[in-house]
Scaffold this active site. Structure first.
Site, PDB file in Angstrom:
ATOM      1  N   HIS A  72       0.841  -1.195   0.000  1.00  0.00           N
ATOM      2  CA  HIS A  72       0.000   0.000   0.000  1.00  0.00           C
ATOM      3  C   HIS A  72       0.875   1.243   0.000  1.00  0.00           C
ATOM      4  CE1 HIS A  72      -4.104  -1.634   1.536  1.00  0.00           C
ATOM      5  NE2 HIS A  72      -3.632  -2.306   0.522  1.00  0.00           N
ATOM      6  N   TYR A 201      -8.769   5.518   8.127  1.00  0.00           N
ATOM      7  CA  TYR A 201      -8.826   5.907   9.536  1.00  0.00           C
ATOM      8  C   TYR A 201      -9.882   6.997   9.653  1.00  0.00           C
ATOM      9  CZ  TYR A 201      -4.449   3.463  10.626  1.00  0.00           C
ATOM     10  OH  TYR A 201      -3.486   2.504  10.833  1.00  0.00           O
ATOM     11  N   PRO A 293      -2.795   0.048  19.175  1.00  0.00           N
ATOM     12  CA  PRO A 293      -2.626  -0.435  17.801  1.00  0.00           C
ATOM     13  C   PRO A 293      -2.855   0.620  16.704  1.00  0.00           C
ATOM     14  CG  PRO A 293      -4.637  -1.324  18.780  1.00  0.00           C
ATOM     15  CD  PRO A 293      -3.931  -0.602  19.862  1.00  0.00           C
ATOM     16  N   LYS A 297       2.321  -0.543  15.139  1.00  0.00           N
ATOM     17  CA  LYS A 297       3.764  -0.613  15.397  1.00  0.00           C
ATOM     18  C   LYS A 297       4.240  -1.847  16.163  1.00  0.00           C
ATOM     19  CE  LYS A 297       4.961   3.010  13.336  1.00  0.00           C
ATOM     20  NZ  LYS A 297       5.103   2.533  11.977  1.00  0.00           N
TER      21      LYS A 297
HETATM   22  C1  LIG Z   1      -5.973  -6.059  17.385  1.00  0.00           C
HETATM   23  C2  LIG Z   1      -4.503  -5.889  17.216  1.00  0.00           C
HETATM   24  C3  LIG Z   1      -4.018  -5.316  16.041  1.00  0.00           C
HETATM   25  C4  LIG Z   1      -2.649  -5.137  15.873  1.00  0.00           C
HETATM   26  N1  LIG Z   1      -2.196  -4.570  14.707  1.00  0.00           N
HETATM   27  C5  LIG Z   1      -0.855  -4.424  14.508  1.00  0.00           C
HETATM   28  C6  LIG Z   1      -0.343  -3.964  13.250  1.00  0.00           C
HETATM   29  O1  LIG Z   1      -1.090  -3.713  12.302  1.00  0.00           O
HETATM   30  N2  LIG Z   1       1.006  -3.831  13.116  1.00  0.00           N
HETATM   31  C7  LIG Z   1       1.865  -4.152  14.140  1.00  0.00           C
HETATM   32  O2  LIG Z   1       3.088  -3.999  13.978  1.00  0.00           O
HETATM   33  N3  LIG Z   1       1.403  -4.639  15.330  1.00  0.00           N
HETATM   34  C8  LIG Z   1       0.086  -4.787  15.546  1.00  0.00           C
HETATM   35  N4  LIG Z   1      -0.372  -5.346  16.704  1.00  0.00           N
HETATM   36  C9  LIG Z   1       0.582  -5.737  17.765  1.00  0.00           C
HETATM   37  C10 LIG Z   1       1.230  -7.110  17.517  1.00  0.00           C
HETATM   38  O3  LIG Z   1       0.240  -8.090  17.339  1.00  0.00           O
HETATM   39  C11 LIG Z   1       2.130  -7.464  18.712  1.00  0.00           C
HETATM   40  O4  LIG Z   1       2.934  -6.355  19.025  1.00  0.00           O
HETATM   41  C12 LIG Z   1       3.023  -8.684  18.421  1.00  0.00           C
HETATM   42  O5  LIG Z   1       2.270  -9.869  18.488  1.00  0.00           O
HETATM   43  C13 LIG Z   1       4.187  -8.772  19.409  1.00  0.00           C
HETATM   44  O6  LIG Z   1       4.933  -9.933  19.158  1.00  0.00           O
HETATM   45  P1  LIG Z   1       5.709 -10.668  20.333  1.00  0.00           P
HETATM   46  O7  LIG Z   1       6.376 -11.839  19.707  1.00  0.00           O
HETATM   47  O8  LIG Z   1       6.520  -9.682  21.074  1.00  0.00           O
HETATM   48  O9  LIG Z   1       4.582 -11.139  21.354  1.00  0.00           O
HETATM   49  P2  LIG Z   1       3.386 -12.172  21.152  1.00  0.00           P
HETATM   50  O10 LIG Z   1       2.883 -12.148  19.761  1.00  0.00           O
HETATM   51  O11 LIG Z   1       2.423 -11.896  22.257  1.00  0.00           O
HETATM   52  O12 LIG Z   1       4.074 -13.584  21.361  1.00  0.00           O
HETATM   53  C14 LIG Z   1       4.455 -14.023  22.649  1.00  0.00           C
HETATM   54  C15 LIG Z   1       4.360 -15.543  22.676  1.00  0.00           C
HETATM   55  O13 LIG Z   1       4.826 -16.009  23.938  1.00  0.00           O
HETATM   56  C16 LIG Z   1       3.981 -17.041  24.393  1.00  0.00           C
HETATM   57  N5  LIG Z   1       4.099 -17.142  25.847  1.00  0.00           N
HETATM   58  C17 LIG Z   1       3.594 -16.290  26.779  1.00  0.00           C
HETATM   59  N6  LIG Z   1       3.908 -16.719  28.018  1.00  0.00           N
HETATM   60  C18 LIG Z   1       4.617 -17.855  27.863  1.00  0.00           C
HETATM   61  C19 LIG Z   1       5.185 -18.770  28.790  1.00  0.00           C
HETATM   62  N7  LIG Z   1       5.077 -18.590  30.114  1.00  0.00           N
HETATM   63  N8  LIG Z   1       5.851 -19.838  28.306  1.00  0.00           N
HETATM   64  C20 LIG Z   1       5.958 -20.032  26.955  1.00  0.00           C
HETATM   65  N9  LIG Z   1       5.406 -19.207  26.039  1.00  0.00           N
HETATM   66  C21 LIG Z   1       4.761 -18.125  26.482  1.00  0.00           C
HETATM   67  C22 LIG Z   1       2.607 -16.620  23.908  1.00  0.00           C
HETATM   68  O14 LIG Z   1       1.698 -17.697  23.831  1.00  0.00           O
HETATM   69  C23 LIG Z   1       2.923 -16.027  22.530  1.00  0.00           C
HETATM   70  O15 LIG Z   1       2.841 -16.984  21.511  1.00  0.00           O
HETATM   71  C24 LIG Z   1      -1.749  -5.539  16.912  1.00  0.00           C
HETATM   72  C25 LIG Z   1      -2.223  -6.141  18.067  1.00  0.00           C
HETATM   73  C26 LIG Z   1      -3.586  -6.318  18.221  1.00  0.00           C
HETATM   74  C27 LIG Z   1      -4.088  -6.987  19.482  1.00  0.00           C
END
Ligand SMILES: Cc1cc2nc3c(=O)[nH]c(=O)nc-3n(C[C@H](O)[C@H](O)[C@H](O)COP(=O)(O)OP(=O)(O)OC[C@H]3O[C@@H](n4cnc5c(N)ncnc54)[C@H](O)[C@@H]3O)c2cc1C
Length: 393
Positions: A72, A201, A293, A297
């Site tokens: 996009h 938006y 969100p 980011k």
């Molecule tokens: C509705 C929504 C829309 C979004 N839109 C965007 C977007 O457009 N662009 C963007 O950049 N971001 C967006 N985000 C944010 C993005 O989804 C998160 O920032 C991203 O998932 C972060 O990744 P992570 O790997 O840090 O954490 P997570 O994706 O939360 O992964 C963490 C993992 O650790 C696991 N875990 C937790 N505790 C334990 C434990 N004790 N033992 C073993 N495993 C464990 C969990 O099950 C999970 O799989 C959005 C979020 C939401 C909710």
């Protein structure tokens, strides 16, 4: 069990880290609390920054993203029934965003990791981290009913906001910054072709709405809701009704409806924990910070964090040089706070704040939006933050 880097969490942060380390000959073991199926189906992010896409492509996991993702070059700001396009690419020297679901990124990474023989253990329970301030930190967990210890050189806490790693850091080490917004988002995934080519938006007196998309057949839509709303408060017809009212445009444009495949409520929060390290454990992604969100980011920050962490670990393994590891937290936090500010700015420009009985705020928000869509300087500021900065920047 023994590994070089023990990774907790198979979300974007944990999987990208493990992938980057593997490419540099560093081994890791990932443990994940959920099942593979659950993680690969979890609908969350959809907007990827240019730098995230470039990294995935350069490291060999961007093939499907290139084929199925949608690039996009602009977004629309809609208010008072009028549409205003922000030409992201024109304002940023050709940079773009990509629409590709987080669960698709996860599937591509898991496929690549397993093909390379990686150890990813799903459905582990009772994870703990110990001896973090020694040279042999340990992850404990229950795996297939047996308690195991994984001895590591380093631990990467990639376990999201509700994980255990941040909480395992002794009291007094971390400083946390937390803001809970007085509203949330109702999000739906609908089986209907998007009514738009680019993200919309929308800001109205009724609150915020966002028309996003996932594929040419799937629309992703959000409406601002009250902080304490439950999903039962939002039957499908109420969601569509609000979307119609908030996305209304004076030229007769209409929103297409379709069956709702998924719906849920997302809270809105800004959170940062500093520093993102304790001893030999490093926090990355949502484990260390959360953004509302609105700025899209979170996933992008998670990828940026682990890129820094992988670089720093490579330096350590190649030359036992720990300067980059010592600088990991400050390198990440600079971009984390930039993203926090941008996400807060977008959120406060586009949402109605409850209890705000004065019409002044509404008028100020309209004035800010009018400025953004008429001033090239203001639009450029939005565009460069939205498409994101180069990863090494
Ligand atoms: C509705 C929504 C829309 C979004 N839109 C965007 C977007 O457009 N662009 C963007 O950049 N971001 C967006 N985000 C944010 C993005 O989804 C998160 O920032 C991203 O998932 C972060 O990744 P992570 O790997 O840090 O954490 P997570 O994706 O939360 O992964 C963490 C993992 O650790 C696991 N875990 C937790 N505790 C334990 C434990 N004790 N033992 C073993 N495993 C464990 C969990 O099950 C999970 O799989 C959005 C979020 C939401 C909710």
């Amino acid at each position: 069990m023994r590994t070089q880097v023990g990774v907790i969490g198979a979300g974007p942060a944990g999987l990208v880290l493990s992938h980057l380390l593997h490419l540099q000959g560093i081994e890791s073991i990932i443990i994940e609390r959920r099942s593979r199926e659950y993680v690969e189906k979890r609908v969350r992010a959809g907007v990827l920054e240019q730098a995230t896409v470039d990294l995935l492509c350069e490291t060999g996991v961007g093939g499907r993203l290139m084929r199925e993702g949608l690039s996009h070059h602009g977004i629309e700001l809609r208010f008072e029934g009028e549409a205003h396009r922000i030409p992201l690419s024109d304002l940023t020297g050709g940079r773009a965003i990509w629409i590709y679901g987080q669960q698709e990124v996860i599937k591509d990474l898991v496929t690549a990791r397993l093909a390379a023989g990686a150890e990813i253990h799903y459905e582990v329970s009772d994870a703990s981290v110990e001896r973090l301030d020694t040279e042999r930190p340990v992850i404990g967990c229950t795996l297939d009913g047996k308690r195991v210890n994984i001895e590591c050189d380093f631990i990467a806490g990639c376990d999201g906001f509700h994980g255990i790693c941040r909480h395992a850091i002794p009291a007094g080490v971390l400083t946390t910054y937390d803001r809970d917004y007085p509203f949330g988002w109702v999000g739906i995934l609908a089986a209907v072709a998007p009514s738009t080519d680019e993200l919309i938006y929308a800001f109205t007196e009724r609150g915020f709405a966002l028309h996003s998309l996932r594929t040419p057949e799937l629309s992703r839509l959000y409406v601002q809701c009250d902080h304490d709303d439950r999903i039962e408060d939002w039957p499908d017809d109420r969601i569509w009704d609000e979307l119609h009212q908030r996305l209304k445009k004076s030229d007769g444009w209409t929103l297409k409806e379709g069956p709702i495949l998924e719906k849920g409520i997302t809270g809105m929060r800004s959170f940062v924990a500093e520093p993102m390290q304790y001893g030999r454990m490093f926090l990355a992604g949502d484990a260390a910070h959360i953004v509302p969100p609105t700025g899209a980011k979170g996933l992008n920050l998670a990828v940026r964090d682990v890129w820094h962490l992988a670089q720093a670990l490579v330096r350590w393994y190649r030359a036992r040089d720990d300067a980059a590891l010592a600088g990991y937290s400050s390198a990440c936090l600079r971009r984390v706070w930039r993203a926090q500010d941008f996400s807060y700015w977008m959120t406060s420009m586009l949402h109605r704040f409850p209890g705000d009985d004065s019409r002044v705020s509404y008028k100020l928000q309209l004035a800010r939006l009018a400025y953004v869509v008429t001033s090239r300087a203001a639009a450029t500021s939005l565009a460069e933050n939205y498409v994101g900065f180069p990863i090494e920047d």
